[in-house]
Design a protein around this motif. Structure first.
Motif, mmCIF file in Angstrom:
data_model
loop_
_atom_site.group_PDB
_atom_site.id
_atom_site.type_symbol
_atom_site.label_atom_id
_atom_site.label_comp_id
_atom_site.label_asym_id
_atom_site.label_seq_id
_atom_site.Cartn_x
_atom_site.Cartn_y
_atom_site.Cartn_z
ATOM 1 N N GLU A 188 0.761 -1.189 -0.220
ATOM 2 C CA GLU A 188 -0.079 0.098 -0.085
ATOM 3 C C GLU A 188 0.762 1.143 -0.182
ATOM 4 O O GLU A 188 0.401 2.021 -0.492
ATOM 5 N N GLU A 228 -6.450 3.534 1.242
ATOM 6 C CA GLU A 228 -5.075 2.545 1.590
ATOM 7 C C GLU A 228 -4.404 3.057 2.723
ATOM 8 O O GLU A 228 -3.771 2.001 3.537
ATOM 9 N N HIS A 241 -6.004 1.416 5.747
ATOM 10 C CA HIS A 241 -5.928 -0.050 5.652
ATOM 11 C C HIS A 241 -4.290 -0.382 6.362
ATOM 12 O O HIS A 241 -4.648 -1.184 7.034
ATOM 13 N N HIS A 264 -11.405 -4.519 4.791
ATOM 14 C CA HIS A 264 -10.339 -4.509 3.580
ATOM 15 C C HIS A 264 -10.959 -5.177 2.272
ATOM 16 O O HIS A 264 -10.896 -4.519 1.279
ATOM 17 N N GLU A 273 -11.235 -2.890 -1.249
ATOM 18 C CA GLU A 273 -10.750 -3.243 -2.267
ATOM 19 C C GLU A 273 -11.324 -3.438 -3.425
ATOM 20 O O GLU A 273 -10.961 -2.959 -4.665
HETATM 21 FE FE LIG Z 1 -6.009 -1.780 0.970
#
Ligand SMILES: [Fe+2]
Ligand SMILES: [Fe+2]
Length: 258
Positions: free
Chosen positions: A39, A69, A72, A152, A156
């Protein structure tokens, strides 16, 4: 949105936290460790690529992508810190992935880096779709882990087109670039998993080589048929098709109902 770390009290992660299985838990841990490294590459590549972008809507989607991101990475790092309490150190193979991506950042043009990021994001979307289809049968011994992986996978899939659209806004996306990007992503991914998963499993079994080997062999024997029949090979390689676009991977209205 609230992150799993904000929603759930984090405590020690059990050794067999996914499906009560050491290999499945090791695979998920290997994925979690590599996530912030990948990421970081996506965020830096998109941040650089969006500077030359005059499409305001695409620029807005890129900023949202960077925000997601980053989030995450923050939550995976928190989860990884809990894993490190038991493992002692990060799995080998991680520094290789970081070095490869650093080399790509220093040597490749922004267009080639966007192609590589788009291929890796395509892999992330295919794996997320696979995860969501298996999710009802997965049993988690950690609510934090379940919330993290669920969130996640959904995000995504939701942002699967952003890097691809940014790349195509700057490059005609030739077939050679697609094949090279998917080949590099596949090779590096397979190498990392084949190093990191046995190492994590070895730690989970109290550093016993026989139990590690037997665990891997048993897992392969038990899942071979399912792996051969359910691995979305065609979807993974669809990236090289000239008419490919990630929007076709999943119906967005179905995704919104998840
Ligand atoms: Fe991600
Ligand atoms: Fe992503």
């Amino acid at each position: 949105m609230n992150t799993p770390a904000q929603q759930t009290e984090t405590s020690a992660i059990p050794v067999l936290w996914c499906n009560a299985d050491a290999v499945t838990s090791s695979v998920m841990e290997a994925v979690s460790f590599v996530t912030p490294v990948l990421e970081n590459f996506f965020i830096r590549t998109v941040a650089e690529g969006v500077r030359a972008q005059h499409d305001a809507e695409l620029a807005r989607r890129c900023q949202e992508f960077i925000h997601e991101e980053s989030n995450h990475s923050v939550v995976h790092k928190r989860f990884n810190a809990l894993l490190l309490n038991r493992l002692g150190k990060q799995p080998p193979g991680l520094s290789m992935v970081a070095a490869l991506l650093d080399g790509a950042r220093r040597r490749l043009s922004i267009s080639k880096r966007l192609a590589l990021a788009a291929a890796l994001e395509h892999f992330a979307a295919v794996i997320s779709k696979l995860y969501i289809s298996h999710e009802p049968s997965l049993e988690f011994e950690s609510a934090f882990a379940k919330e993290l992986f669920d969130m996640h996978a959904r995000e995504e899939l939701a942002h699967r087109c952003v890097v691809f659209d940014l790349w195509r806004a700057q490059d005609n996306g030739g077939r050679f670039a697609r094949i090279a990007a998917i080949a590099v992503a596949l090779f590096a991914g397979a190498l990392y998993v084949s190093i990191a998963v046995p190492w994590i499993l070895h730690r989970k079994t109290g550093k016993r080589y026989f139990r590690t080997g037997a665990g891997l062999a048993g897992f392969v024997a038990k899942n071979l048929k399912d792996t051969l029949t359910r691995t979305p090979v065609a979807e993974l390689f669809s990236f090289v098709r000239r008419d490919f676009h990630p929007v076709s991977l999943i119906d967005d209205s179905a995704l919104n109902r998840l």
